[in-house]
Design a protein around this motif. Structure first.
Motif, PDB file in Angstrom:
ATOM      1  N   GLY A   1       0.782  -1.227   0.000  1.00 31.42           N
ATOM      2  CA  GLY A   1       0.000   0.000   0.000  1.00 31.42           C
ATOM      3  C   GLY A   1       0.812   1.273   0.000  1.00 31.42           C
ATOM      4  N   SER A   2       2.130   1.173   0.110  1.00 30.30           N
ATOM      5  CA  SER A   2       2.979   2.364   0.093  1.00 30.30           C
ATOM      6  C   SER A   2       3.222   2.834  -1.339  1.00 30.30           C
ATOM      7  N   ILE A   3       3.652   4.073  -1.483  1.00 26.43           N
ATOM      8  CA  ILE A   3       3.946   4.604  -2.816  1.00 26.43           C
ATOM      9  C   ILE A   3       5.164   3.882  -3.388  1.00 26.43           C
ATOM     10  N   ASN A   4       5.014   3.404  -4.616  1.00 24.20           N
ATOM     11  CA  ASN A   4       6.103   2.722  -5.310  1.00 24.20           C
ATOM     12  C   ASN A   4       6.921   3.778  -6.056  1.00 24.20           C
ATOM     13  N   ARG A   5       7.962   4.265  -5.393  1.00 22.21           N
ATOM     14  CA  ARG A   5       8.752   5.372  -5.926  1.00 22.21           C
ATOM     15  C   ARG A   5       9.429   5.004  -7.254  1.00 22.21           C
ATOM     16  N   LEU A   6       9.948   3.790  -7.346  1.00 22.69           N
ATOM     17  CA  LEU A   6      10.660   3.385  -8.557  1.00 22.69           C
ATOM     18  C   LEU A   6       9.709   3.322  -9.746  1.00 22.69           C
ATOM     19  N   ALA A   7       8.506   2.792  -9.535  1.00 16.19           N
ATOM     20  CA  ALA A   7       7.533   2.714 -10.631  1.00 16.19           C
ATOM     21  C   ALA A   7       7.092   4.110 -11.046  1.00 16.19           C
ATOM     22  N   MET A   8       6.899   4.997 -10.084  1.00 17.08           N
ATOM     23  CA  MET A   8       6.497   6.369 -10.406  1.00 17.08           C
ATOM     24  C   MET A   8       7.568   7.068 -11.241  1.00 17.08           C
ATOM     25  N   LEU A   9       8.817   6.903 -10.857  1.00 14.04           N
ATOM     26  CA  LEU A   9       9.915   7.486 -11.632  1.00 14.04           C
ATOM     27  C   LEU A   9       9.979   6.887 -13.031  1.00 14.04           C
ATOM     28  N   GLU A  10       9.737   5.592 -13.127  1.00 12.19           N
ATOM     29  CA  GLU A  10       9.783   4.926 -14.437  1.00 12.19           C
ATOM     30  C   GLU A  10       8.698   5.482 -15.358  1.00 12.19           C
ATOM     31  N   ILE A  11       7.500   5.675 -14.829  1.00 12.27           N
ATOM     32  CA  ILE A  11       6.409   6.246 -15.631  1.00 12.27           C
ATOM     33  C   ILE A  11       6.780   7.645 -16.099  1.00 12.27           C
ATOM     34  N   MET A  12       7.267   8.471 -15.181  1.00 16.65           N
ATOM     35  CA  MET A  12       7.585   9.860 -15.526  1.00 16.65           C
ATOM     36  C   MET A  12       8.720   9.946 -16.543  1.00 16.65           C
ATOM     37  N   LYS A  13       9.758   9.157 -16.333  1.00 22.06           N
ATOM     38  CA  LYS A  13      10.889   9.195 -17.266  1.00 22.06           C
ATOM     39  C   LYS A  13      10.475   8.716 -18.649  1.00 22.06           C
ATOM     40  N   ARG A  14       9.639   7.686 -18.705  1.00 22.20           N
ATOM     41  CA  ARG A  14       9.172   7.206 -20.002  1.00 22.20           C
ATOM     42  C   ARG A  14       8.365   8.299 -20.715  1.00 22.20           C
ATOM     43  N   ASN A  15       7.486   8.972 -19.970  1.00 26.91           N
ATOM     44  CA  ASN A  15       6.687  10.038 -20.567  1.00 26.91           C
ATOM     45  C   ASN A  15       7.562  11.174 -21.100  1.00 26.91           C
ATOM     46  N   LEU A  16       8.628  11.496 -20.393  1.00 28.21           N
ATOM     47  CA  LEU A  16       9.525  12.550 -20.874  1.00 28.21           C
ATOM     48  C   LEU A  16      10.241  12.113 -22.147  1.00 28.21           C
ATOM     49  N   GLU A  17      10.654  10.858 -22.193  1.00 22.67           N
ATOM     50  CA  GLU A  17      11.277  10.331 -23.410  1.00 22.67           C
ATOM     51  C   GLU A  17      10.308  10.352 -24.582  1.00 22.67           C
ATOM     52  N   GLU A  18       9.005  10.222 -24.279  1.00 24.13           N
ATOM     53  CA  GLU A  18       7.978  10.211 -25.319  1.00 24.13           C
ATOM     54  C   GLU A  18       7.593  11.613 -25.784  1.00 24.13           C
ATOM     55  N   GLY A  19       8.130  12.653 -25.130  1.00 22.14           N
ATOM     56  CA  GLY A  19       7.891  14.017 -25.599  1.00 22.14           C
ATOM     57  C   GLY A  19       6.996  14.860 -24.732  1.00 22.14           C
ATOM     58  N   ALA A  20       6.759  14.468 -23.485  1.00 23.75           N
ATOM     59  CA  ALA A  20       5.945  15.297 -22.589  1.00 23.75           C
ATOM     60  C   ALA A  20       6.612  16.643 -22.370  1.00 23.75           C
ATOM     61  N   GLY A  21       5.792  17.698 -22.287  1.00 22.16           N
ATOM     62  CA  GLY A  21       6.316  19.036 -22.027  1.00 22.16           C
ATOM     63  C   GLY A  21       6.543  19.292 -20.556  1.00 22.16           C
ATOM     64  N   GLY A  22       5.987  18.418 -19.714  1.00 19.33           N
ATOM     65  CA  GLY A  22       6.114  18.562 -18.271  1.00 19.33           C
ATOM     66  C   GLY A  22       5.291  17.497 -17.584  1.00 19.33           C
ATOM     67  N   LEU A  23       5.212  17.590 -16.259  1.00 21.22           N
ATOM     68  CA  LEU A  23       4.492  16.605 -15.456  1.00 21.22           C
ATOM     69  C   LEU A  23       3.600  17.314 -14.454  1.00 21.22           C
ATOM     70  N   PHE A  24       2.379  16.807 -14.321  1.00 23.75           N
ATOM     71  CA  PHE A  24       1.408  17.341 -13.362  1.00 23.75           C
ATOM     72  C   PHE A  24       1.304  16.323 -12.237  1.00 23.75           C
ATOM     73  N   ILE A  25       1.757  16.712 -11.057  1.00 23.02           N
ATOM     74  CA  ILE A  25       1.934  15.767  -9.960  1.00 23.02           C
ATOM     75  C   ILE A  25       0.887  15.995  -8.866  1.00 23.02           C
ATOM     76  N   GLY A  26       0.303  14.895  -8.383  1.00 22.25           N
ATOM     77  CA  GLY A  26      -0.576  14.973  -7.230  1.00 22.25           C
ATOM     78  C   GLY A  26      -1.990  15.408  -7.520  1.00 22.25           C
ATOM     79  N   GLY A  27      -2.455  15.205  -8.750  1.00 23.38           N
ATOM     80  CA  GLY A  27      -3.811  15.601  -9.105  1.00 23.38           C
ATOM     81  C   GLY A  27      -4.812  14.471  -8.927  1.00 23.38           C
ATOM     82  N   SER A  28      -5.943  14.611  -9.601  1.00 25.16           N
ATOM     83  CA  SER A  28      -7.016  13.616  -9.475  1.00 25.16           C
ATOM     84  C   SER A  28      -6.548  12.231  -9.891  1.00 25.16           C
ATOM     85  N   SER A  29      -5.777  12.153 -10.981  1.00 22.48           N
ATOM     86  CA  SER A  29      -5.288  10.858 -11.463  1.00 22.48           C
ATOM     87  C   SER A  29      -4.319  10.219 -10.484  1.00 22.48           C
TER      88      SER A  29
END
Length: 298
Positions: free
Chosen positions: A23-51
């Motif tokens: 039930g704890s936050i999976n820090r490594l998985a979160m970083l993996e998602i964010m890094k992949r999105n940046l490699e895919e061309g994201a302009g930035g990251l929105f952290i801590g929202g509804s999603s």
């Protein structure tokens, strides 16, 4: 386009919060998602929202998610969602996001108690004054129950004040987004519903923040780039395919579905927090079929 708009423009995943089996936050998985999105061309990251299931997280967990994202400070634009029912809590999150080096903050209006426009306006000014950072108004009336009635002079003044950097318009009434932009052309305007990206861009959005970008950002990046190249026919065709996927996701449960797809793609996002429930085998099969038929890139 002013320098702030130029810096902030683009498409941003509304990053999910992956959980480990305990039930704890999976820090490594979160970083993996964010890094992949940046490699895919994201302009930035929105952290801590509804999603990110923000209102299902403890205050410490919300700050933990900010800490994970701050590892990417200087590599991309980072926006922290700091919204809370309590002004004191929202100000605390905002000050912490600033300490961590976030580029911007966003906040839903305070909800549940039926606050009026003067109270909501004061909430945003308090966050601004406490943190020294102007706020992106997270306009999500479908979830918060709070409408920003632009006929109200208090709201008109708010959108034109130094306390407000922009708006994340998660409202299918895109007309209102255009009216807000018209009221203050200097605002940074993000379309907030994935399924209205083309409409939002047509009405002047500088970018888009979306939940499904976590697992299908290349598809939406293609929509964004195709629209900018003025190939409107292809942009609309891609939007329809994205909307077919969104319809399927929402029919089985948006947050559980996004986490399931991420896990199927090889990044273990874990299960959503209760009262969300994981998908059934039948729901997974249906979703996989719709993705095969409609996902162009991702």
């Amino acid at each position: 386009m002013n320098s702030v708009k130029e810096k902030m423009a683009g498409i941003y995943p509304a990053t999910v919060t992956p959980f480990s089996a305990d039930g704890s936050i999976n820090r490594l998985a979160m970083l993996e998602i964010m890094k992949r999105n940046l490699e895919e061309g994201a302009g930035g990251l929105f952290i801590g929202g509804s999603s990110a299931e923000c209102f299902l997280l403890s205050p410490r967990e919300r700050k933990n998610a900010f800490e994970v994202a701050s590892e990417l400070k200087g590599k991309t634009n980072l926006i922290a969602h700091v919204g809370a029912v309590s002004t004191c809590q929202a100000c605390d999150y905002a000050k912490y996001a600033k300490e961590l080096g976030f580029d911007a903050i966003a906040a839903t209006p305070p909800f549940y108690y039926g606050f009026g426009s003067r109270e909501i306006s004061r909430y945003y000014h308090d966050i601004y004054e406490a943190s020294g950072m102007p706020v992106i108004i997270y306009n999500f009336p479908g979830n918060t129950g709070k409408e920003f009635n632009l006929a109200d002079p208090v709201y008109r003044e708010l959108f034109c004040s130094p306390a407000i950097l922009g708006v994340k318009h998660t409202n299918q009434v895109v007309y209102q987004m255009e009216r807000i932009r018209s009221l203050n052309p200097d605002l940074v305007v993000f379309n907030g519903f994935d399924e209205t990206m083309v409409a939002g861009l047509a009405l002047g959005a500088d970018g888009s923040i979306g939940s499904t970008f976590n697992f299908m950002l290349p598809h939406y990046k293609l929509i964004f780039d195709t629209y900018k190249k003025k190939d409107l026919e292809l942009a609309l065709e891609l939007q329809v395919k994205a909307n077919n996927i969104m319809e399927a996701l929402c029919s089985v449960g948006l947050i559980p579905a996004i986490k399931y797809v991420l896990t199927a793609q090889g990044i273990d996002a874990g299960e959503p927090r209760r009262p969300f429930l994981p998908l059934s085998p039948e729901q997974k099969q249906y979703l996989e079929q719709v993705l095969r038929q409609n996902l162009v890139a991702g």
